[in-house]
Scaffold this motif. Sequence first.
Motif, PDB file in Angstrom:
ATOM      1  N   VAL A  45       0.869  -1.172   0.000  1.00 53.12           N
ATOM      2  CA  VAL A  45       0.000   0.000   0.000  1.00 53.12           C
ATOM      3  C   VAL A  45       0.903   1.218   0.000  1.00 53.12           C
ATOM      4  N   VAL A  46       0.691   2.110  -0.949  1.00 56.29           N
ATOM      5  CA  VAL A  46       1.436   3.363  -0.984  1.00 56.29           C
ATOM      6  C   VAL A  46       0.554   4.429  -0.347  1.00 56.29           C
ATOM      7  N   ASP A  47       0.975   4.894   0.823  1.00 57.46           N
ATOM      8  CA  ASP A  47       0.248   5.928   1.560  1.00 57.46           C
ATOM      9  C   ASP A  47       0.684   7.282   1.005  1.00 57.46           C
ATOM     10  N   LEU A  48      -0.219   7.930   0.286  1.00 52.73           N
ATOM     11  CA  LEU A  48       0.085   9.208  -0.365  1.00 52.73           C
ATOM     12  C   LEU A  48      -0.400  10.407   0.445  1.00 52.73           C
ATOM     13  N   GLY A  49      -0.797  10.181   1.676  1.00 47.49           N
ATOM     14  CA  GLY A  49      -1.352  11.252   2.504  1.00 47.49           C
ATOM     15  C   GLY A  49      -0.433  12.441   2.697  1.00 47.49           C
ATOM     16  N   GLY A  74       1.603 -10.445  -6.017  1.00 48.46           N
ATOM     17  CA  GLY A  74       0.925  -9.536  -5.100  1.00 48.46           C
ATOM     18  C   GLY A  74       0.162  -8.456  -5.824  1.00 48.46           C
ATOM     19  N   ASP A  75       0.061  -7.307  -5.196  1.00 49.28           N
ATOM     20  CA  ASP A  75      -0.657  -6.173  -5.768  1.00 49.28           C
ATOM     21  C   ASP A  75      -0.160  -4.903  -5.096  1.00 49.28           C
ATOM     22  N   LEU A  76      -0.453  -3.769  -5.710  1.00 47.89           N
ATOM     23  CA  LEU A  76      -0.104  -2.469  -5.146  1.00 47.89           C
ATOM     24  C   LEU A  76      -1.358  -1.619  -5.147  1.00 47.89           C
ATOM     25  N   ARG A  77      -1.629  -0.996  -4.025  1.00 45.17           N
ATOM     26  CA  ARG A  77      -2.801  -0.128  -3.882  1.00 45.17           C
ATOM     27  C   ARG A  77      -2.369   1.195  -3.298  1.00 45.17           C
ATOM     28  N   ILE A  78      -3.207   2.221  -3.499  1.00 42.91           N
ATOM     29  CA  ILE A  78      -2.880   3.547  -2.980  1.00 42.91           C
ATOM     30  C   ILE A  78      -3.895   3.961  -1.930  1.00 42.91           C
ATOM     31  N   GLN A  84      -4.365  16.955  -5.988  1.00 37.56           N
ATOM     32  CA  GLN A  84      -3.414  17.065  -7.100  1.00 37.56           C
ATOM     33  C   GLN A  84      -3.036  15.683  -7.616  1.00 37.56           C
ATOM     34  N   VAL A  85      -2.792  14.753  -6.727  1.00 41.76           N
ATOM     35  CA  VAL A  85      -2.448  13.387  -7.128  1.00 41.76           C
ATOM     36  C   VAL A  85      -3.632  12.750  -7.853  1.00 41.76           C
ATOM     37  N   MET A  86      -4.842  12.939  -7.340  1.00 45.33           N
ATOM     38  CA  MET A  86      -6.026  12.390  -8.003  1.00 45.33           C
ATOM     39  C   MET A  86      -6.205  13.005  -9.391  1.00 45.33           C
ATOM     40  N   ARG A  96      -8.574   4.393 -12.896  1.00 44.10           N
ATOM     41  CA  ARG A  96      -9.275   3.117 -13.077  1.00 44.10           C
ATOM     42  C   ARG A  96      -8.410   1.941 -12.630  1.00 44.10           C
ATOM     43  N   VAL A  97      -7.107   2.126 -12.660  1.00 44.72           N
ATOM     44  CA  VAL A  97      -6.169   1.087 -12.237  1.00 44.72           C
ATOM     45  C   VAL A  97      -5.889   1.205 -10.741  1.00 44.72           C
ATOM     46  N   PHE A  98      -5.653   2.427 -10.295  1.00 47.15           N
ATOM     47  CA  PHE A  98      -5.342   2.695  -8.891  1.00 47.15           C
ATOM     48  C   PHE A  98      -6.581   3.250  -8.193  1.00 47.15           C
ATOM     49  N   LYS A  99      -7.345   2.387  -7.582  1.00 41.55           N
ATOM     50  CA  LYS A  99      -8.505   2.831  -6.804  1.00 41.55           C
ATOM     51  C   LYS A  99      -7.991   3.421  -5.496  1.00 41.55           C
ATOM     52  N   ALA A 100      -8.436   4.626  -5.197  1.00 42.85           N
ATOM     53  CA  ALA A 100      -7.986   5.299  -3.980  1.00 42.85           C
ATOM     54  C   ALA A 100      -8.757   4.773  -2.770  1.00 42.85           C
ATOM     55  N   HIS A 101      -8.008   4.411  -1.736  1.00 40.92           N
ATOM     56  CA  HIS A 101      -8.592   3.978  -0.477  1.00 40.92           C
ATOM     57  C   HIS A 101      -8.362   5.067   0.557  1.00 40.92           C
TER      58      HIS A 101
END
Length: 110
Positions: A45-49, A74-78, A84-86, A96-101
């Motif tokens: 999980v990449v925490d972009l906060g 595995g997988d990578l999620r954000i 700005q990132v969105m 569509r690939v990186f669903k924001a959590h």
Amino acid sequence: MQFTVETIGDDVAVVKGDGRLTMVAAPEFRAVVRREIEAGRARVVVDLGAVTFMDSSGLGALVGCLKTARQAGGDLRIAAPNDQVMMILRLSNLDRVFKAHESPEVAFHA
């Protein structure tokens, strides 16, 4: 840019960036994620906060890390991207690939 890594359980790595994810920081970001995957944590999980800005190089690094994680099974999620990132994700259609959590804790449980 600085990166820290935490774990959730035994197999999820949370990579938190603090600063600007640009061409200067992208190689280090890739290396941090690769080390976690090689250590057996292929779910990332990449925490972009705390990422204040991301350019196309940062976006490319995210895509490359996603590919690396998936090749390892595995997988990578954000999590927690700012506006700005969105915007960068939407403009590139990668939202569509990186669903924001909303947080790293729910990224693999949502």
